[in-house]
Enzyme design. Structure first.
Site, mmCIF file in Angstrom:
data_model
loop_
_atom_site.group_PDB
_atom_site.id
_atom_site.type_symbol
_atom_site.label_atom_id
_atom_site.label_comp_id
_atom_site.label_asym_id
_atom_site.label_seq_id
_atom_site.Cartn_x
_atom_site.Cartn_y
_atom_site.Cartn_z
ATOM 1 N N GLU A 1 9.470 1.438 10.829
ATOM 2 C CA GLU A 1 10.433 2.534 10.636
ATOM 3 C C GLU A 1 9.660 3.816 10.871
ATOM 4 O OE1 GLU A 1 13.496 2.625 10.425
ATOM 5 O OE2 GLU A 1 13.835 0.492 10.170
ATOM 6 N N GLY B 1 6.360 5.027 8.572
ATOM 7 C CA GLY B 1 5.464 6.176 8.697
ATOM 8 C C GLY B 1 5.592 6.805 10.059
ATOM 9 N N SER B 2 4.516 7.430 10.487
ATOM 10 C CA SER B 2 4.556 8.175 11.752
ATOM 11 C C SER B 2 4.448 7.235 12.956
ATOM 12 C CB SER B 2 3.402 9.170 11.776
ATOM 13 O OG SER B 2 2.180 8.460 11.723
ATOM 14 N N CYS C 1 12.782 11.430 7.782
ATOM 15 C CA CYS C 1 12.830 10.858 9.142
ATOM 16 C C CYS C 1 14.228 11.051 9.703
ATOM 17 C CB CYS C 1 12.463 9.387 9.083
ATOM 18 S SG CYS C 1 13.369 8.514 7.822
ATOM 19 N N LYS D 1 0.851 -1.208 0.000
ATOM 20 C CA LYS D 1 0.000 0.000 0.000
ATOM 21 C C LYS D 1 0.880 1.249 0.000
ATOM 22 C CE LYS D 1 -1.997 2.843 3.066
ATOM 23 N NZ LYS D 1 -2.041 4.045 2.214
ATOM 24 N N ALA E 1 2.476 7.603 15.541
ATOM 25 C CA ALA E 1 1.079 7.402 15.952
ATOM 26 C C ALA E 1 0.472 6.235 15.164
ATOM 27 C CB ALA E 1 0.291 8.677 15.714
ATOM 28 N N GLU F 1 9.279 15.791 15.961
ATOM 29 C CA GLU F 1 9.641 15.776 14.547
ATOM 30 C C GLU F 1 8.796 16.826 13.825
ATOM 31 O OE1 GLU F 1 8.366 12.283 12.255
ATOM 32 O OE2 GLU F 1 10.450 12.145 11.630
ATOM 33 N N GLY G 1 2.165 3.917 13.463
ATOM 34 C CA GLY G 1 2.948 2.700 13.751
ATOM 35 C C GLY G 1 2.393 1.955 14.956
HETATM 36 P P1 NAD Z 1 1.668 8.214 8.179
HETATM 37 O O1 NAD Z 1 1.952 7.417 9.389
HETATM 38 O O2 NAD Z 1 0.563 9.194 8.217
HETATM 39 O O3 NAD Z 1 1.308 7.246 6.962
HETATM 40 C C1 NAD Z 1 2.172 6.211 6.560
HETATM 41 C C2 NAD Z 1 1.365 5.164 5.815
HETATM 42 O O4 NAD Z 1 0.458 4.550 6.728
HETATM 43 C C3 NAD Z 1 0.526 5.741 4.681
HETATM 44 O O5 NAD Z 1 0.526 4.820 3.614
HETATM 45 C C4 NAD Z 1 -0.857 5.835 5.313
HETATM 46 O O6 NAD Z 1 -1.912 5.780 4.398
HETATM 47 C C5 NAD Z 1 -0.858 4.590 6.203
HETATM 48 N N1 NAD Z 1 -1.819 4.645 7.310
HETATM 49 C C6 NAD Z 1 -2.422 5.736 7.878
HETATM 50 N N2 NAD Z 1 -3.251 5.343 8.867
HETATM 51 C C7 NAD Z 1 -3.186 3.995 8.940
HETATM 52 C C8 NAD Z 1 -3.789 3.014 9.780
HETATM 53 N N3 NAD Z 1 -4.662 3.348 10.750
HETATM 54 N N4 NAD Z 1 -3.450 1.719 9.603
HETATM 55 C C9 NAD Z 1 -2.555 1.361 8.649
HETATM 56 N N5 NAD Z 1 -1.963 2.242 7.806
HETATM 57 C C10 NAD Z 1 -2.264 3.543 7.952
HETATM 58 O O7 NAD Z 1 3.057 8.862 7.757
HETATM 59 P P2 NAD Z 1 3.326 9.887 6.581
HETATM 60 O O8 NAD Z 1 2.774 11.208 7.007
HETATM 61 O O9 NAD Z 1 2.910 9.288 5.284
HETATM 62 O O10 NAD Z 1 4.944 9.938 6.576
HETATM 63 C C11 NAD Z 1 5.676 10.713 7.450
HETATM 64 C C12 NAD Z 1 6.188 9.889 8.614
HETATM 65 O O11 NAD Z 1 6.940 8.777 8.151
HETATM 66 C C13 NAD Z 1 7.155 10.672 9.482
HETATM 67 O O12 NAD Z 1 6.848 10.484 10.846
HETATM 68 C C14 NAD Z 1 8.517 10.057 9.167
HETATM 69 O O13 NAD Z 1 9.459 10.163 10.189
HETATM 70 C C15 NAD Z 1 8.148 8.652 8.874
HETATM 71 N N6 NAD Z 1 9.209 8.013 8.052
HETATM 72 C C16 NAD Z 1 10.094 7.164 8.653
HETATM 73 C C17 NAD Z 1 11.123 6.579 7.911
HETATM 74 C C18 NAD Z 1 12.131 5.657 8.557
HETATM 75 O O14 NAD Z 1 12.827 4.974 7.822
HETATM 76 N N7 NAD Z 1 12.257 5.600 9.860
HETATM 77 C C19 NAD Z 1 11.225 6.852 6.548
HETATM 78 C C20 NAD Z 1 10.317 7.716 5.973
HETATM 79 C C21 NAD Z 1 9.295 8.295 6.733
#
Ligand code: NAD
Length: 481
Positions: A252, A230-231, A286, A177, A233, A385, A235
């Site tokens: 991550e 992703g974020s 990130c 996804k 919250a 962040e 995660g």
């Molecule tokens: P996000 O957590 O909002 O979304 C990430 C993904 O999760 C998206 O595909 C989103 O549609 C999906 N998602 C949202 N709600 C969900 C749920 N309830 N259940 C399952 N999936 C869901 O993050 P974002 O705003 O897309 O990206 C920014 C974040 O990603 C930042 O916090 C950044 O630090 C982090 N990030 C981390 C790394 C790393 O390697 N550590 C790399 C890139 C980004």
């Protein structure tokens, strides 16, 4: 090849492109204009994708490493062949300068090639020494099953490749996804994969929002493991849902990393690395080194040089000129970053540079490169962040204070150290609670070295052999002689 300005199929399931029921509007953050509509999926689409992956698993998991390597190399060559198109999609959907988008594409190629090499040795049985001659034991690494891959919008194709290449190399079948904000590069990647010779059902793509598609992936009982970037919250929510079916989880997440400028630092290099660590990808990293800790003796000169360097950074639409920094990814991120800046000023941090929409950019989600000093250590600006082009500078008395402040964070993804006294730099690197430390280097990432961090930044590691193990189960076979 995906077509822009149209409604695009957002599902690739069991070898067939399909339109799903959920329409996702995809925009260009440089001019706020629509790019495409993606017909994404829902829980039923996830179910169909997981079922297709489950049915394909017996066949794909029993292929040889050499067969998997051939497919991975064919994907790498496909990406190479469509390099220009992928750069265009990354830049128009994310607002990345063309050079940065090119680095993303090169990273994807290197990752598929690297895991092609590892696929050739991925499942080989290895004897284990035992304290007796009465038994022999062999260990075997097997694919963990159907895996769900969920990625964000900041380096969409790259985060996808870091999961997809090792998952396929291990022999897993996949439900991917992409972010609903930036699905275009993954749609193109999926078109490349569709031509790479994978059996139907091994790779499935379901575009959609987090709730409609991400959450069902985390819950689906056919999916053995979820790898999420992703974020924090989200995660945590993914982990909670995955717990219901005792899925494996790799995460991550966020960061609030530090760049430490030691007394022996080459000042010009330190300033260059501070700008790269804060403003690459408009700070939406990130791994952004958004807290810069500078040895007292260098502080004033560092600030003078940084002011000069930041004044040279050109901000604008990647397609209208030679720019160093593009916009933030969307309206929500733009407002979030400006709110952080405003809040920082409100709590008494000193705004040294930037903090506004740049002059001459009437539309698009642009924010100037922004630098704060005197940031309170308990403020959101220092601790959270921001995910935008915002640096916080702080002078430190000595190495011990630099280390204490750098490690005083709930995150621990990466860190950078600048200093010509290499013994001191290595000592500081050893003391940092971070998964990856660069010394006198930009944020270079090799597929061979691990990616991930300490504390709340990660669970597990990506890249290198660790990225492959994340998609493998260990089986021991013990036989009486
Ligand atoms: P996000 O957590 O909002 O979304 C990430 C993904 O999760 C998206 O595909 C989103 O549609 C999906 N998602 C949202 N709600 C969900 C749920 N309830 N259940 C399952 N999936 C869901 O993050 P974002 O705003 O897309 O990206 C920014 C974040 O990603 C930042 O916090 C950044 O630090 C982090 N990030 C981390 C790394 C790393 O390697 N550590 C790399 C890139 C980004």
């Amino acid at each position: 090849m995906i077509a822009l300005n149209q409604t695009v199929a957002g599902l690739y399931i069991d070898g067939a492109w399909q339109h799903g029921p959920q329409l996702l509007a995809v925009t260009n953050p440089s001019n706020e204009q629509p790019l495409a509509q993606v017909a994404g999926g829902d829980a039923q689409a996830v179910e169909r994708a997981a079922l297709a992956a489950q049915q394909a698993f017996a066949g794909w998991s029993s292929t040889s490493g050499a067969q998997r390597a051939e497919v991975l190399r064919s994907i790498a060559r496909g990406v190479e062949a469509r390099r220009e198109r992928l750069i265009e999609l990354q830049s128009s959907n994310n607002g990345k300068p063309l050079g940065e988008a090119g680095m993303d594409v090169d990273d994807v190629i290197a990752t598929f090639d690297y895991y092609a090499g590892l696929a050739e040795v991925a499942g080989l049985d290895v004897d284990v020494a035992l304290p007796t001659d009465d038994f022999v034991a062999r260990v075997r690494r097997e694919p963990c099953g159907v895996v769900g891959l969920i990625v964000p919008w900041n380096f969409p194709m790259v985060t996808t490749a870091w999961k997809l290449a090792p998952a396929l190399a291990a022999g897993c079948c996949v439900v991917l996804k992409p972010s609903e904000v930036t699905p275009l590069a993954e749609l193109e990647l999926a078109a490349i994969i569709a031509e790479a010779g994978l059996p139907n059902g091994v790779f499935n793509l379901v575009c959609g929002t987090g709730l409609a598609v991400g959450a069902p992936i985390a819950s689906d009982p056919r999916i053995a493991k979820v790898s999420f970037t992703g974020s924090n919250a989200v995660g945590v929510q993914v982990m909670q849902r995955a717990a219901e079916t005792v899925k494996g989880v790799s995460l991550e997440l966020g960061g609030k990393s530090a760049l430490l400028v030691l007394e022996s630092a080459d000042l010009a290099l330190a300033v260059e690395l501070a700008c790269a660590g804060g403003f690459f990808n408009a700070g939406q990293m990130c791994s952004a080194t958004s807290r810069v800790l500078i040895a007292e003796a260098l502080y004033e000169d560092f600030v003078t040089l940084l002011k000069q360097r930041v004044a040279e950074i050109r901000v604008g639409d990647p397609f209208t000129g030679e720019w160093d920094m593009g916009p933030l990814v969307n309206q929500a991120q733009y407002q979030r970053v400006l709110a952080h800046i405003e809040q920082g000023v409100h709590v008494g941090a000193q705004l040294l540079l930037g903090g506004q929409r740049p002059v001459g950019q009437p539309c698009g989600y642009f924010v100037e490169p922004t630098v704060f000093t005197e940031v309170p250590l308990d403020s959101a600006l220092w601790r959270e962040e921001i995910f935008g082009p915002v640096l916080c500078l702080r002078r430190v008395a000595d190495e011990a204070e630099a280390l204490r402040l750098a490690n005083d964070s709930e995150f621990g993804l990466v860190a950078s150290v600048v200093g010509q006294d290499l013994q001191a730099a290595q000592r500081v690197a050893n003391g940092l609670q971070a998964g990856l430390v660069w010394i006198n280097a930009p944020q270079v990432i090799f597929p061979q070295t691990a990616w991930g961090g300490y504390k709340q930044s990660s669970l597990g590691r990506e890249l290198g052999p660790w990225g492959l193990s994340a998609f493998q189960e260990i089986k021991h076979v013990v036989r009486a002689v």
